[in-house]
Design a protein around this motif. Structure first.
Motif, PDB file in Angstrom:
ATOM      1  N   VAL A  73       0.847  -1.188   0.000  1.00  0.00           N
ATOM      2  CA  VAL A  73       0.000   0.000   0.000  1.00  0.00           C
ATOM      3  C   VAL A  73       0.883   1.238   0.000  1.00  0.00           C
ATOM      4  O   VAL A  73       1.873   1.292   0.736  1.00  0.00           O
ATOM      5  N   MET A  74       0.521   2.198  -0.804  1.00  0.00           N
ATOM      6  CA  MET A  74       1.195   3.489  -0.756  1.00  0.00           C
ATOM      7  C   MET A  74       0.161   4.573  -0.515  1.00  0.00           C
ATOM      8  O   MET A  74      -0.992   4.444  -0.925  1.00  0.00           O
ATOM      9  N   GLY A  75       0.599   5.600   0.167  1.00  0.00           N
ATOM     10  CA  GLY A  75      -0.360   6.642   0.485  1.00  0.00           C
ATOM     11  C   GLY A  75       0.291   7.998   0.624  1.00  0.00           C
ATOM     12  O   GLY A  75       1.521   8.122   0.692  1.00  0.00           O
ATOM     13  N   TRP A  76      -0.555   8.993   0.654  1.00  0.00           N
ATOM     14  CA  TRP A  76      -0.142  10.369   0.941  1.00  0.00           C
ATOM     15  C   TRP A  76      -0.843  10.813   2.214  1.00  0.00           C
ATOM     16  O   TRP A  76      -2.055  10.618   2.362  1.00  0.00           O
ATOM     17  N   TYR A  77      -0.067  11.368   3.112  1.00  0.00           N
ATOM     18  CA  TYR A  77      -0.571  11.938   4.353  1.00  0.00           C
ATOM     19  C   TYR A  77      -0.191  13.413   4.371  1.00  0.00           C
ATOM     20  O   TYR A  77       0.677  13.853   3.628  1.00  0.00           O
TER      21      TYR A  77
ATOM     22  N   ALA B 276      -4.817  10.166   0.840  1.00  0.00           N
ATOM     23  CA  ALA B 276      -5.221   9.199  -0.188  1.00  0.00           C
ATOM     24  C   ALA B 276      -4.321   7.980  -0.089  1.00  0.00           C
ATOM     25  O   ALA B 276      -3.152   8.086   0.279  1.00  0.00           O
ATOM     26  N   GLY B 277      -4.866   6.830  -0.444  1.00  0.00           N
ATOM     27  CA  GLY B 277      -4.095   5.597  -0.441  1.00  0.00           C
ATOM     28  C   GLY B 277      -4.431   4.759  -1.649  1.00  0.00           C
ATOM     29  O   GLY B 277      -5.531   4.859  -2.208  1.00  0.00           O
ATOM     30  N   ILE B 278      -3.452   3.930  -2.061  1.00  0.00           N
ATOM     31  CA  ILE B 278      -3.678   3.043  -3.199  1.00  0.00           C
ATOM     32  C   ILE B 278      -2.977   1.730  -2.909  1.00  0.00           C
ATOM     33  O   ILE B 278      -1.819   1.699  -2.497  1.00  0.00           O
TER      34      ILE B 278
ATOM     35  N   THR C  26      -6.375  13.106  -6.921  1.00  0.00           N
ATOM     36  CA  THR C  26      -6.308  11.787  -7.544  1.00  0.00           C
ATOM     37  C   THR C  26      -4.936  11.172  -7.287  1.00  0.00           C
ATOM     38  O   THR C  26      -3.915  11.798  -7.584  1.00  0.00           O
ATOM     39  N   ILE C  27      -4.934   9.954  -6.740  1.00  0.00           N
ATOM     40  CA  ILE C  27      -3.690   9.235  -6.507  1.00  0.00           C
ATOM     41  C   ILE C  27      -3.490   8.208  -7.619  1.00  0.00           C
ATOM     42  O   ILE C  27      -4.458   7.601  -8.095  1.00  0.00           O
ATOM     43  N   SER C  28      -2.235   8.023  -8.028  1.00  0.00           N
ATOM     44  CA  SER C  28      -1.950   7.063  -9.089  1.00  0.00           C
ATOM     45  C   SER C  28      -0.562   6.473  -8.891  1.00  0.00           C
ATOM     46  O   SER C  28       0.285   7.071  -8.215  1.00  0.00           O
ATOM     47  N   ARG C  29      -0.361   5.283  -9.454  1.00  0.00           N
ATOM     48  CA  ARG C  29       0.926   4.601  -9.371  1.00  0.00           C
ATOM     49  C   ARG C  29       1.519   4.446 -10.770  1.00  0.00           C
ATOM     50  O   ARG C  29       0.804   4.124 -11.713  1.00  0.00           O
ATOM     51  N   ASP C  30       2.814   4.677 -10.882  1.00  0.00           N
ATOM     52  CA  ASP C  30       3.543   4.501 -12.135  1.00  0.00           C
ATOM     53  C   ASP C  30       4.571   3.397 -11.910  1.00  0.00           C
ATOM     54  O   ASP C  30       5.641   3.636 -11.358  1.00  0.00           O
TER      55      ASP C  30
END
Length: 115
Positions: A33-37, A49-51, A68-72
């Motif tokens: 899991v990755m997220g922004w705090y 946000a978390g993804i 909007t959260i996204s993964r590259d």
């Protein structure tokens, strides 16, 4: 050792946009899991946000419809696109990664929204 490095913070007027990026030192495929705090002065750090590795996303109510959260996976990066920014979004934003029982934090990047 896993490292996270944030970038993209800055000063923007209310209604503007910013895109935060978080570069991981390992493959995103290894991160569950990755997220922004974020943490504003005098306040507790809160999830923005978390993804998950499966692609599930969740957002704090305060940012739904704006962020909007996204993964590259190719670049091993996670992004946070922030639109319609408000002065109350002002905070230090931190990237977070969870790998089994290990939790890793980035150093943070300042976002300031002027009214």
């Amino acid at each position: 050792q896993v490292q996270l490095v944030e970038s993209g913070g800055g000063v923007v007027h209310a209604g503007g946009s910013l895109k935060l990026s978080c570069a991981a030192s390992i493959s995103l495929s290894s991160i569950h899991v990755m997220g922004w705090y974020r943490q504003a002065p005098g306040r507790q750090r809160e999830l923005v946000a978390g993804i998950s590795s499966g692609g599930s996303v969740n957002y704090a109510d305060a940012v739904k419809g704006r962020f909007t959260i996204s993964r590259d996976y190719a670049e091993n990066m996670v992004h946070l696109q922030m639109n319609s920014l408000k002065p109350e979004d002002t905070a230090v934003y931190y990237c977070n990664a969870r790998i089994d029982l290990l939790i890793v934090w980035g150093q943070g990047t300042q976002v300031t929204v002027s009214s």
